[in-house]
Design a protein around this motif. Structure first.
Motif, PDB file in Angstrom:
ATOM      1  N   LEU A   1       0.814  -1.216   0.000  1.00 21.19           N
ATOM      2  CA  LEU A   1       0.000   0.000   0.000  1.00 21.19           C
ATOM      3  C   LEU A   1       0.854   1.277   0.000  1.00 21.19           C
ATOM      4  CD1 LEU A   1      -3.106   0.887   0.692  1.00 21.19           C
ATOM      5  CD2 LEU A   1      -2.160   1.221   2.934  1.00 21.19           C
TER       6      LEU A   1
ATOM      7  N   ALA B   1       1.398   4.164  -2.829  1.00 16.60           N
ATOM      8  CA  ALA B   1       1.088   5.569  -2.538  1.00 16.60           C
ATOM      9  C   ALA B   1       2.268   6.466  -2.903  1.00 16.60           C
ATOM     10  CB  ALA B   1       0.744   5.730  -1.061  1.00 16.60           C
TER      11      ALA B   1
ATOM     12  N   PHE C   1      -4.137  13.285  -5.895  1.00 23.02           N
ATOM     13  CA  PHE C   1      -5.023  12.586  -6.843  1.00 23.02           C
ATOM     14  C   PHE C   1      -4.339  11.334  -7.404  1.00 23.02           C
ATOM     15  CE2 PHE C   1      -7.479  16.695  -8.004  1.00 23.02           C
ATOM     16  CZ  PHE C   1      -8.065  16.643  -6.763  1.00 23.02           C
TER      17      PHE C   1
ATOM     18  N   LEU D   1      -1.951   9.711  -5.997  1.00 23.45           N
ATOM     19  CA  LEU D   1      -1.815   8.748  -4.888  1.00 23.45           C
ATOM     20  C   LEU D   1      -3.081   7.882  -4.796  1.00 23.45           C
ATOM     21  CD1 LEU D   1      -0.522   9.652  -1.333  1.00 23.45           C
ATOM     22  CD2 LEU D   1      -2.578   8.305  -1.610  1.00 23.45           C
ATOM     23  N   ILE D   2      -4.236   8.542  -4.900  1.00 22.80           N
ATOM     24  CA  ILE D   2      -5.508   7.808  -4.812  1.00 22.80           C
ATOM     25  C   ILE D   2      -5.629   6.808  -5.969  1.00 22.80           C
ATOM     26  CG2 ILE D   2      -8.040   8.035  -4.880  1.00 22.80           C
ATOM     27  CD1 ILE D   2      -7.015   9.188  -2.299  1.00 22.80           C
TER      28      ILE D   2
ATOM     29  N   LEU E   1      -3.462   3.867  -5.551  1.00 19.56           N
ATOM     30  CA  LEU E   1      -4.007   2.870  -4.614  1.00 19.56           C
ATOM     31  C   LEU E   1      -5.009   1.970  -5.334  1.00 19.56           C
ATOM     32  CD1 LEU E   1      -4.527   4.920  -1.308  1.00 19.56           C
ATOM     33  CD2 LEU E   1      -2.631   3.441  -1.934  1.00 19.56           C
ATOM     34  N   ILE E   2      -5.784   2.557  -6.249  1.00 15.48           N
ATOM     35  CA  ILE E   2      -6.690   1.718  -7.060  1.00 15.48           C
ATOM     36  C   ILE E   2      -5.843   0.744  -7.881  1.00 15.48           C
ATOM     37  CG2 ILE E   2      -8.438   1.717  -8.897  1.00 15.48           C
ATOM     38  CD1 ILE E   2      -9.191   4.557  -8.065  1.00 15.48           C
TER      39      ILE E   2
ATOM     40  N   VAL F   1      -2.916  -0.433  -7.109  1.00 15.52           N
ATOM     41  CA  VAL F   1      -2.395  -1.495  -6.225  1.00 15.52           C
ATOM     42  C   VAL F   1      -3.476  -2.561  -6.021  1.00 15.52           C
ATOM     43  CG1 VAL F   1      -1.546  -2.023  -3.894  1.00 15.52           C
ATOM     44  CG2 VAL F   1      -0.768   0.034  -5.049  1.00 15.52           C
ATOM     45  N   ALA F   2      -4.722  -2.100  -5.809  1.00 12.90           N
ATOM     46  CA  ALA F   2      -5.824  -3.057  -5.594  1.00 12.90           C
ATOM     47  C   ALA F   2      -6.069  -3.912  -6.837  1.00 12.90           C
ATOM     48  CB  ALA F   2      -7.097  -2.291  -5.221  1.00 12.90           C
ATOM     49  N   ILE F   3      -5.838  -3.336  -8.016  1.00 11.79           N
ATOM     50  CA  ILE F   3      -6.137  -4.074  -9.249  1.00 11.79           C
ATOM     51  C   ILE F   3      -4.939  -4.901  -9.738  1.00 11.79           C
ATOM     52  CG2 ILE F   3      -6.759  -3.843 -11.705  1.00 11.79           C
ATOM     53  CD1 ILE F   3      -8.309  -1.298 -10.951  1.00 11.79           C
TER      54      ILE F   3
ATOM     55  N   ALA G   1      -1.495  -5.215  -8.315  1.00 11.82           N
ATOM     56  CA  ALA G   1      -0.439  -5.811  -7.485  1.00 11.82           C
ATOM     57  C   ALA G   1      -0.872  -7.160  -6.916  1.00 11.82           C
ATOM     58  CB  ALA G   1      -0.076  -4.854  -6.360  1.00 11.82           C
TER      59      ALA G   1
END
Lengths: 146, 192
Positions: B88, B92, B172, B174-175, B178-179, B181-183, B185
């Motif tokens: 995470l 970021a 922006f 960074l946000i 993070l999406i 990373v969720a998709i 990584a």
């Protein structure tokens, strides 16, 4: 929930972003354009007065759609601890995000083609949904290790 | 997991971030600059309509929309080229730094454009915006105030633009990172 420090840091940043997006009205300024709140966000939003909410008669620093996204992000971020408990799967949160993105595109295109006229409230609500959906996707990263 | 992946994990350092950040940041910085220039000249060549809806006003929204995705693209690039494992905080950092690179590159290119090719560029945009405001239906005092603040807004130093630009563009990206990373990584086995 893991990464609590990180969660809190981003939460603070989002609170700051929403406060700034409220514009000069809450700081007693006569207008937002030229005020530090307006300047901070002038690179990210067109700041058109007729497409923005106003506070104390002063337009906000971003338009209604951007404000909806920021407010939705904050609301969604605050809800992350609850979202984790709900154990929504990544597949569903991603579908939710894609739906909200599609809604934005459809709303913008429909308005552009004259199929309908969107309003400040409708733009705000769609932005709000998008912000919440983004936070929902990110909530996956805060789930505690099993 | 093969030996190569394991070795990459152990070698993970801040230096491994930079290729992805610089490549994606440079591409999006260039796109942002070109889009800004396109809308800038659209504004210069437009007739005053008296409407707030002008090339100058819509450019910021469109550029923001394009550049906000850079964070996600950087994460995608990193997971393809360096390591599929990304935490995470690392995602970021990739996102925020990409936003900072975009702001710097876009600003440097804009300054170079004015310096080398069109020294009157900012002045011409300002004159066009003022002409548009003068055509607006509003009280003269409000109009004068708006012209003053627009002129003041256009007359910002590069350092000031960086000061305003990096935190917002960085946040922006960074946000969206993070999406990403969720998709994109993968989680290490001990994180599952």
């Amino acid at each position: 929930m893991q990464h609590r420090w990180f969660y809190t840091s981003i939460l603070a940043s989002l609170i700051f972003l929403v406060i700034v997006s409220l514009g000069g009205g809450i700081w007693g300024a006569e207008q937002t354009i030229g005020h530090w709140t307006g300047r901070l966000l002038e690179g990210v939003c067109h700041q058109m007065p007729d497409r923005s909410f106003s506070i104390n008669g002063v337009q906000m620093a971003v338009n209604t759609r951007c404000f909806g996204i920021f407010a939705g992000l904050l609301a969604g971020w605050l809800s992350i601890p609850v979202m984790i408990r709900l154990k929504a799967s990544k597949k569903w949160t991603l579908r939710f995000l894609l739906c909200t993105v599609f809604l934005q595109i459809a709303d913008f295109t429909g308005n552009l083609l004259g199929l309908w006229v969107n309003t400040n409230i409708s733009r705000f609500m769609l932005g709000l949904l998008l912000g919440i959906a983004v936070a929902a996707v990110i909530s996956e990263l805060f789930k505690q290790k099993q | 997991m093969n030996e190569h992946d394991t070795a990459q994990e152990h070698k993970f350092s801040i230096a491994s971030y930079w290729p992805s950040i610089v490549i994606v940041g440079a591409i999006f910085g260039l796109v942002s600059f070109v889009a800004g220039l396109f809308f800038g000249y659209q504004q210069i060549n437009s007739e005053p309509t008296g409407s707030f809806f002008s090339p100058a006003t819509i450019s910021s929204g469109i550029i923001c929309l394009i550049t906000a995705f850079a964070g996600m693209v950087t994460v995608w690039h990193y997971t393809k080229e360096v390591s599929p494992f990304l935490k995470l905080g690392q995602g970021a950092a990739l996102g925020f730094l990409t936003g900072a690179v975009i702001t710097v590159i876009s600003l440097v290119l804009s300054e170079l454009w004015v310096l080398l090719f069109d020294p009157e560029y900012n002045q011409k945009i300002l004159e066009s915006i003022i002409a548009n405001i003068e055509a607006m239906d509003m009280p003269s005092s409000t109009r004068d105030d708006l012209i003053d603040t627009m002129a003041d807004s256009m007359d910002q130093s590069a350092l000031r633009q960086l000061f305003w630009g990096i935190p917002v563009t960085g946040l922006f990206n960074l946000i969206t990172a993070l999406i990403g990373v969720a998709i994109f990584a993968e989680k290490k086995e001990d994180e599952l």
